[in-house]
Design an enzyme around this catalytic site. Sequence first.
Site, PDB file in Angstrom:
ATOM      1  N   GLN A  13      -7.809  -9.448   1.957  1.00 22.30           N
ATOM      2  CA  GLN A  13      -7.612 -10.432   3.007  1.00 22.30           C
ATOM      3  C   GLN A  13      -8.927 -11.129   3.316  1.00 22.30           C
ATOM      4  O   GLN A  13      -9.980 -10.508   3.377  1.00 22.30           O
ATOM      5  CB  GLN A  13      -7.074  -9.746   4.261  1.00 22.30           C
ATOM      6  CG  GLN A  13      -6.726 -10.711   5.389  1.00 22.30           C
ATOM      7  CD  GLN A  13      -6.109  -9.998   6.565  1.00 22.30           C
ATOM      8  OE1 GLN A  13      -5.704  -8.843   6.471  1.00 22.30           O
ATOM      9  NE2 GLN A  13      -6.020 -10.666   7.704  1.00 22.30           N
ATOM     10  N   SER A  94      -9.794  -3.393  -0.234  1.00 26.00           N
ATOM     11  CA  SER A  94      -8.873  -3.299   0.900  1.00 26.00           C
ATOM     12  C   SER A  94      -7.454  -3.642   0.441  1.00 26.00           C
ATOM     13  O   SER A  94      -6.872  -2.922  -0.368  1.00 26.00           O
ATOM     14  CB  SER A  94      -9.356  -4.195   2.043  1.00 26.00           C
ATOM     15  OG  SER A  94      -8.609  -3.971   3.221  1.00 26.00           O
ATOM     16  N   LEU A  95      -6.872  -4.739   0.919  1.00 17.49           N
ATOM     17  CA  LEU A  95      -5.545  -5.157   0.467  1.00 17.49           C
ATOM     18  C   LEU A  95      -5.459  -5.182  -1.053  1.00 17.49           C
ATOM     19  O   LEU A  95      -4.431  -4.832  -1.643  1.00 17.49           O
ATOM     20  CB  LEU A  95      -5.227  -6.551   1.024  1.00 17.49           C
ATOM     21  CG  LEU A  95      -4.104  -7.299   0.305  1.00 17.49           C
ATOM     22  CD1 LEU A  95      -2.764  -6.681   0.640  1.00 17.49           C
ATOM     23  CD2 LEU A  95      -4.137  -8.772   0.623  1.00 17.49           C
ATOM     24  N   ARG A 119       2.436  -2.739   5.500  1.00 18.40           N
ATOM     25  CA  ARG A 119       1.043  -2.589   5.936  1.00 18.40           C
ATOM     26  C   ARG A 119       0.608  -3.771   6.788  1.00 18.40           C
ATOM     27  O   ARG A 119      -0.006  -3.617   7.853  1.00 18.40           O
ATOM     28  CB  ARG A 119       0.144  -2.460   4.709  1.00 18.40           C
ATOM     29  CG  ARG A 119      -1.353  -2.308   4.991  1.00 18.40           C
ATOM     30  CD  ARG A 119      -2.089  -2.240   3.649  1.00 18.40           C
ATOM     31  NE  ARG A 119      -3.500  -1.937   3.760  1.00 18.40           N
ATOM     32  CZ  ARG A 119      -4.456  -2.849   3.824  1.00 18.40           C
ATOM     33  NH1 ARG A 119      -4.138  -4.145   3.823  1.00 18.40           N
ATOM     34  NH2 ARG A 119      -5.734  -2.488   3.888  1.00 18.40           N
ATOM     35  N   HIS A 204     -10.275  -1.144   9.195  1.00 17.81           N
ATOM     36  CA  HIS A 204     -11.012  -0.028   8.581  1.00 17.81           C
ATOM     37  C   HIS A 204     -11.865   0.740   9.588  1.00 17.81           C
ATOM     38  O   HIS A 204     -12.991   1.113   9.308  1.00 17.81           O
ATOM     39  CB  HIS A 204     -11.850  -0.533   7.400  1.00 17.81           C
ATOM     40  CG  HIS A 204     -11.027  -1.141   6.316  1.00 17.81           C
ATOM     41  ND1 HIS A 204     -10.194  -0.387   5.524  1.00 17.81           N
ATOM     42  CD2 HIS A 204     -10.870  -2.432   5.924  1.00 17.81           C
ATOM     43  CE1 HIS A 204      -9.577  -1.196   4.669  1.00 17.81           C
ATOM     44  NE2 HIS A 204      -9.959  -2.430   4.902  1.00 17.81           N
ATOM     45  N   GLN A 253      -7.209   4.771   3.968  1.00 19.46           N
ATOM     46  CA  GLN A 253      -7.875   3.478   3.782  1.00 19.46           C
ATOM     47  C   GLN A 253      -7.728   2.586   5.008  1.00 19.46           C
ATOM     48  O   GLN A 253      -8.602   1.770   5.314  1.00 19.46           O
ATOM     49  CB  GLN A 253      -7.300   2.781   2.539  1.00 19.46           C
ATOM     50  CG  GLN A 253      -8.072   1.551   2.110  1.00 19.46           C
ATOM     51  CD  GLN A 253      -7.147   0.369   1.892  1.00 19.46           C
ATOM     52  OE1 GLN A 253      -6.405  -0.027   2.781  1.00 19.46           O
ATOM     53  NE2 GLN A 253      -7.217  -0.195   0.702  1.00 19.46           N
TER      54      GLN A 253
END
Length: 319
Positions: A13, A94-95, A119, A204, A253
């Site tokens: 993202q 991440s994503l 998510r 995060h 995560q």
Amino acid sequence: MSGPRLALVFPGQGAQHPGMGRPWADSPSWRLVERAGLVSGRDVAGLLLRADEERLRRTDNAQLATFVLEMVILRELRRALPAAARPTATAGHSLGEYAALVAAGVVGFDDGVRLVAARGEAMRRACEEQPGTMAVVLGLTPEELEQAAASVREDGGRVWVANLNSPAQGVLSGDAEAVGRCRAEAERAGASRIVSIPVGGAFHTPLMRPAAEAFTAALRQVAFRAGVCPVVANVDARAHRAADAWPDLLERQVTGPVRWADAVRTMADDLHCDMFVEVGPGRTLTGLARRTAPRVSRLAVAEPGQLPAVPATPAGSAA
């Protein structure tokens, strides 16, 4: 002669931008967009073709659109570069970790869409309940940045280092007041530049715990498989081959830091990858790889013109 040892890497993202799907709309792989719309019940094509910056900035929209576009680009990359079907390793920021899992065959495309949609929705709701912000800090080592964040936490602030992106780039995440205090600490420690990230949540960090808890139900619905190659995880920067490790890794995560610089070192040094191919909008990850593993070749594929040229079949050879 064997070909390069490919690491396929996928941005997360923040890489999204309006109209990012238009260059790919006439490609054979665009049908994945239609499939993603059916699976998610969302107007994925609209997000990729017509959504403005404000609509795309919303967490659930940004995540779904970015993931699906990465899947379209991956399919086209594999048509142009067959070696991309069996990379040495995959990883995502991440994503982007969800695209990496699909690329490695750990989860199927439909399950990837379902996980990303769940998510994104869980994180959007967590942002509404507990607003936050993030900021990129340049010029400090990971240890120096963590020391700055720890000093603010010791004084009651809620701020953490959310991304460890390169030897001299990290990301702060937390509530706005604490991030502001930590920015001042980082400047005193010698940061060369600090840039705010236009997000509404403290990604995060422990402030995302409600999102992680809500997301657990979606993880339980997915069958994870042994993939064709290891996937290097965000939370520990280790190469994982066992399918049963992923539900826990993905839940962690959501609230834990992305150890991207260490993941790059794992791919370059431990797995001996000699080419990083960034699959998705932008070229952030290839730029970070240049700083962390400068000897490794890099290729970013965000538009069709960046696909490798398909070698011509020599005359007289079998097709």
